[in-house]
Design a protein around this motif. Structure first.
Motif, PDB file in Angstrom:
ATOM      1  N   PRO A 282       0.723  -1.257  -0.205  1.00  0.00           N
ATOM      2  CA  PRO A 282       0.044  -0.020  -0.056  1.00  0.00           C
ATOM      3  C   PRO A 282       0.879   1.313  -0.072  1.00  0.00           C
ATOM      4  CG  PRO A 282      -0.947  -1.435   1.546  1.00  0.00           C
ATOM      5  CD  PRO A 282       0.279  -2.301   1.004  1.00  0.00           C
ATOM      6  N   ASN A 283       1.838   1.288   0.837  1.00  0.00           N
ATOM      7  CA  ASN A 283       2.777   2.413   0.859  1.00  0.00           C
ATOM      8  C   ASN A 283       3.383   2.636  -0.466  1.00  0.00           C
ATOM      9  OD1 ASN A 283       2.062   3.341   3.551  1.00  0.00           O
ATOM     10  ND2 ASN A 283       3.644   2.072   4.583  1.00  0.00           N
ATOM     11  N   PHE A 284       4.072   1.614  -0.829  1.00  0.00           N
ATOM     12  CA  PHE A 284       5.072   1.806  -2.230  1.00  0.00           C
ATOM     13  C   PHE A 284       4.148   2.082  -3.260  1.00  0.00           C
ATOM     14  CE2 PHE A 284       8.171  -0.993  -0.002  1.00  0.00           C
ATOM     15  CZ  PHE A 284       9.263   0.235   0.090  1.00  0.00           C
ATOM     16  N   TYR A 285       3.029   1.704  -3.431  1.00  0.00           N
ATOM     17  CA  TYR A 285       1.881   1.746  -4.673  1.00  0.00           C
ATOM     18  C   TYR A 285       1.428   3.350  -4.443  1.00  0.00           C
ATOM     19  CZ  TYR A 285      -1.493   1.311  -8.134  1.00  0.00           C
ATOM     20  OH  TYR A 285      -2.361   1.272  -9.304  1.00  0.00           O
ATOM     21  N   GLU A 286       1.218   3.879  -3.485  1.00  0.00           N
ATOM     22  CA  GLU A 286       0.592   5.048  -3.228  1.00  0.00           C
ATOM     23  C   GLU A 286       2.008   6.093  -3.490  1.00  0.00           C
ATOM     24  OE1 GLU A 286      -0.990   8.161   0.260  1.00  0.00           O
ATOM     25  OE2 GLU A 286      -0.607   6.180   0.848  1.00  0.00           O
ATOM     26  N   ARG A 287       3.060   5.593  -3.029  1.00  0.00           N
ATOM     27  CA  ARG A 287       4.265   6.603  -3.654  1.00  0.00           C
ATOM     28  C   ARG A 287       4.392   6.599  -5.073  1.00  0.00           C
ATOM     29  NH1 ARG A 287       8.552   8.011  -0.741  1.00  0.00           N
ATOM     30  NH2 ARG A 287       6.802   8.495   0.814  1.00  0.00           N
ATOM     31  N   ALA A 288       4.376   5.399  -5.569  1.00  0.00           N
ATOM     32  CA  ALA A 288       4.446   5.403  -7.195  1.00  0.00           C
ATOM     33  C   ALA A 288       3.262   6.134  -7.857  1.00  0.00           C
ATOM     34  CB  ALA A 288       4.245   3.990  -7.673  1.00  0.00           C
ATOM     35  N   MET A 289       2.288   6.176  -7.372  1.00  0.00           N
ATOM     36  CA  MET A 289       1.090   7.021  -8.142  1.00  0.00           C
ATOM     37  C   MET A 289       1.332   8.489  -7.790  1.00  0.00           C
ATOM     38  SD  MET A 289      -0.495   4.838  -9.711  1.00  0.00           S
ATOM     39  CE  MET A 289      -2.100   5.678 -10.210  1.00  0.00           C
ATOM     40  N   GLN A 290       1.756   8.793  -6.589  1.00  0.00           N
ATOM     41  CA  GLN A 290       2.206  10.306  -6.404  1.00  0.00           C
ATOM     42  C   GLN A 290       3.065  10.895  -7.083  1.00  0.00           C
ATOM     43  OE1 GLN A 290       2.946  10.158  -2.168  1.00  0.00           O
ATOM     44  NE2 GLN A 290       0.721  10.441  -1.489  1.00  0.00           N
ATOM     45  N   VAL A 291       4.209   9.715  -7.398  1.00  0.00           N
ATOM     46  CA  VAL A 291       5.478  10.271  -8.307  1.00  0.00           C
ATOM     47  C   VAL A 291       5.092  10.572  -9.733  1.00  0.00           C
ATOM     48  CG1 VAL A 291       7.715   9.508  -9.142  1.00  0.00           C
ATOM     49  CG2 VAL A 291       7.141   9.289  -6.643  1.00  0.00           C
ATOM     50  N   ARG A 292       4.004   9.593 -10.173  1.00  0.00           N
ATOM     51  CA  ARG A 292       3.526   9.615 -11.433  1.00  0.00           C
ATOM     52  C   ARG A 292       2.893  10.820 -11.796  1.00  0.00           C
ATOM     53  NH1 ARG A 292       0.265  10.991 -15.245  1.00  0.00           N
ATOM     54  NH2 ARG A 292       0.362   9.513 -17.106  1.00  0.00           N
ATOM     55  N   SER A 293       2.077  11.291 -10.837  1.00  0.00           N
ATOM     56  CA  SER A 293       1.430  12.690 -10.806  1.00  0.00           C
ATOM     57  C   SER A 293       2.231  13.974 -10.618  1.00  0.00           C
ATOM     58  CB  SER A 293       0.163  12.925  -9.791  1.00  0.00           C
ATOM     59  OG  SER A 293      -0.360  13.867  -9.681  1.00  0.00           O
ATOM     60  N   GLN A 294       3.115  13.828  -9.919  1.00  0.00           N
ATOM     61  CA  GLN A 294       4.065  14.910  -9.739  1.00  0.00           C
ATOM     62  C   GLN A 294       4.761  15.213 -11.003  1.00  0.00           C
ATOM     63  OE1 GLN A 294       6.328  13.768  -6.111  1.00  0.00           O
ATOM     64  NE2 GLN A 294       4.563  14.348  -5.030  1.00  0.00           N
ATOM     65  N   LEU A 295       5.444  13.887 -11.661  1.00  0.00           N
ATOM     66  CA  LEU A 295       6.260  14.104 -12.890  1.00  0.00           C
ATOM     67  C   LEU A 295       5.417  14.695 -13.865  1.00  0.00           C
ATOM     68  CD1 LEU A 295       8.867  13.144 -13.765  1.00  0.00           C
ATOM     69  CD2 LEU A 295       8.078  10.771 -14.653  1.00  0.00           C
ATOM     70  N   SER A 296       4.012  14.220 -14.059  1.00  0.00           N
ATOM     71  CA  SER A 296       3.329  14.864 -15.040  1.00  0.00           C
ATOM     72  C   SER A 296       3.118  16.328 -15.017  1.00  0.00           C
ATOM     73  CB  SER A 296       2.072  14.410 -15.133  1.00  0.00           C
ATOM     74  OG  SER A 296       1.128  14.789 -14.107  1.00  0.00           O
ATOM     75  N   GLU A 297       3.639  17.052 -14.058  1.00  0.00           N
ATOM     76  CA  GLU A 297       3.568  18.649 -13.844  1.00  0.00           C
ATOM     77  C   GLU A 297       4.898  19.033 -13.530  1.00  0.00           C
ATOM     78  OE1 GLU A 297       0.824  20.249 -14.061  1.00  0.00           O
ATOM     79  OE2 GLU A 297      -0.217  18.440 -14.200  1.00  0.00           O
ATOM     80  N   ASN A 298       5.981  18.228 -13.514  1.00  0.00           N
ATOM     81  CA  ASN A 298       7.153  18.833 -13.284  1.00  0.00           C
ATOM     82  C   ASN A 298       7.786  19.685 -14.676  1.00  0.00           C
ATOM     83  OD1 ASN A 298      10.518  18.168 -13.538  1.00  0.00           O
ATOM     84  ND2 ASN A 298       9.908  18.234 -11.321  1.00  0.00           N
ATOM     85  N   LEU A 299       8.417  20.762 -14.195  1.00  0.00           N
ATOM     86  CA  LEU A 299       8.743  21.731 -15.255  1.00  0.00           C
ATOM     87  C   LEU A 299       9.842  21.213 -16.166  1.00  0.00           C
ATOM     88  CD1 LEU A 299       8.598  25.329 -13.609  1.00  0.00           C
ATOM     89  CD2 LEU A 299       7.049  24.272 -15.442  1.00  0.00           C
ATOM     90  N   TYR A 300      10.963  20.656 -15.188  1.00  0.00           N
ATOM     91  CA  TYR A 300      12.082  19.865 -16.123  1.00  0.00           C
ATOM     92  C   TYR A 300      11.903  19.043 -16.963  1.00  0.00           C
ATOM     93  CZ  TYR A 300      16.698  18.040 -16.489  1.00  0.00           C
ATOM     94  OH  TYR A 300      17.901  17.504 -17.220  1.00  0.00           O
ATOM     95  N   TYR A 301      10.966  18.029 -16.451  1.00  0.00           N
ATOM     96  CA  TYR A 301      10.394  16.918 -17.400  1.00  0.00           C
ATOM     97  C   TYR A 301       9.874  17.418 -18.402  1.00  0.00           C
ATOM     98  CZ  TYR A 301       8.431  12.480 -18.697  1.00  0.00           C
ATOM     99  OH  TYR A 301       7.823  11.398 -19.598  1.00  0.00           O
ATOM    100  N   LYS A 302       8.658  18.454 -18.424  1.00  0.00           N
ATOM    101  CA  LYS A 302       8.032  19.066 -19.526  1.00  0.00           C
ATOM    102  C   LYS A 302       9.013  19.525 -20.535  1.00  0.00           C
ATOM    103  CE  LYS A 302       3.648  20.097 -17.269  1.00  0.00           C
ATOM    104  NZ  LYS A 302       2.884  20.813 -16.924  1.00  0.00           N
ATOM    105  N   GLU A 303      10.183  20.064 -20.131  1.00  0.00           N
ATOM    106  CA  GLU A 303      11.011  20.613 -21.008  1.00  0.00           C
ATOM    107  C   GLU A 303      12.163  19.694 -21.728  1.00  0.00           C
ATOM    108  OE1 GLU A 303      13.221  23.460 -18.723  1.00  0.00           O
ATOM    109  OE2 GLU A 303      11.407  24.730 -18.498  1.00  0.00           O
TER     110      GLU A 303
END
Length: 322
Positions: free
Chosen positions: A169-190
């Protein structure tokens, strides 16, 4: 270990003083310095490209690299009498880096920073990146959920399965959070679509040798165009796991890297996001589902416990780095 002295002396013209067994290769001590002989079925376009990358690094002042050596016929690939084919590399006498030593950690990080700085804008025109990181994480997340469902459906569970389910549960929740954060990350978008930069691909202490002349960087087989901070995230995770995510050593590592590459707040945020992803947990579940599930090695059980136990230390470290 086969004796290949005659091959080195006849096909390359080096005078061999001694030969030693190395990891998947043969190491020679010659009058012209150490050389490493590796089996290679054929040369690919990537091999030629690796040579271009290393030559580019040499021109930028990085000379302690495992350059391929041509034989007396001017070829890189050499065939022995028994039909085995080889490539010879310039090599180094030195020690693998101690990733718990603060001075060595800084040296390795500065070296990666210099390497990345030298390989920025390697291409004149941007190169398309093949597999976006977000797509990779989506795949990993689906796989973790699938393995958890498989384990939950089993009547008799092993210790590994019970422990993996407890951590899920903890690891899967973290994985989904990272996925969400990455989609909004400025460096990643660039940087996620295309790049002019090149990564080493497997920069870790196994591919670095501490010599009397400095730090030697070897094994560019996984080098590729890509987001250089993924190189840094891989290296940092390897070192920090060995140090149980001690904040002081992480700061030394990041500062050392920035000394060579130059860093921004935006890049640090991206790095923290990538390090937050439970990649080691995913790897263990992936190994499990692709193996004989009736028998789990003690080593994998130990790895799983270490990953779960280090998560709190890792979280504290990432909070301190922000």
């Amino acid at each position: 270990m086969e004796d290949r002295r005659e091959l080195i002396e006849k096909k390359y013209g080096f005078q061999v003083k001694n030969q030693y067994r190395a990891r998947g290769a043969i190491l020679f001590d010659t009058k012209d310095g150490p050389l490493l002989l590796r089996e290679k079925m054929k040369l690919t376009g990537h091999f030629e490209w690796e040579n271009e990358v290393k030559e580019h690094l040499r021109k930028n002042g990085m000379t302690l690299l495992d350059f391929a050596v041509k034989n007396v016929d001017g070829e890189y690939l050499t065939e022995a009498e028994d039909g085995t084919k080889y490539v010879l590399y310039r090599w180094f006498f030195g020690e693998e880096c101690d990733c718990k030593n603060v001075t060595t950690i800084r040296l390795m990080a500065e070296n990666l920073g210099q390497l990345h700085s030298s390989l920025q804008n390697f291409y004149e025109e941007p190169v398309l990146l093949q597999q976006p990181l977000l797509s990779r994480y989506d795949k990993h997340n689906r796989e973790m959920k699938h393995v958890y469902g498989y384990m939950r459906g089993k009547k008799k569970k092993t210790e590994f399965e019970r422990y993996a389910m407890q951590c899920f549960p903890n690891f899967y929740e973290r994985a989904m959070q990272v996925r969400s954060q990455l989609s909004e990350n400025l460096y990643y978008k660039e940087h996620s679509g295309q790049t002019k930069d090149v990564c080493h691909g497997e920069y870790n202490y196994h591919n670095l040798l501490l010599t009397k002349s400095g730090l030697a960087t070897t094994n560019f087989e996984h080098a590729a165009p890509g987001m250089q901070l993924l190189d840094m995230a891989y290296f940092m995770r390897k070192v920090m796991e060995k140090n149980k995510w001690q904040v002081e050593k992480g700061v030394v590592l990041w500062n050392g890297y920035c000394e060579g590459a130059g860093c921004s707040k935006k890049e640090l945020e991206f790095l923290i996001t990538i390090l937050s992803y439970p990649i080691k947990y995913w790897k263990l579940l992936n190994q499990y589902i692709n193996s004989k599930k009736t028998w789990i090695s003690n080593k994998n059980m130990e790895k799983l416990k270490a990953v779960c136990e280090q998560e709190e230390s890792k979280d504290k470290f990432l909070q301190q780095m922000r």
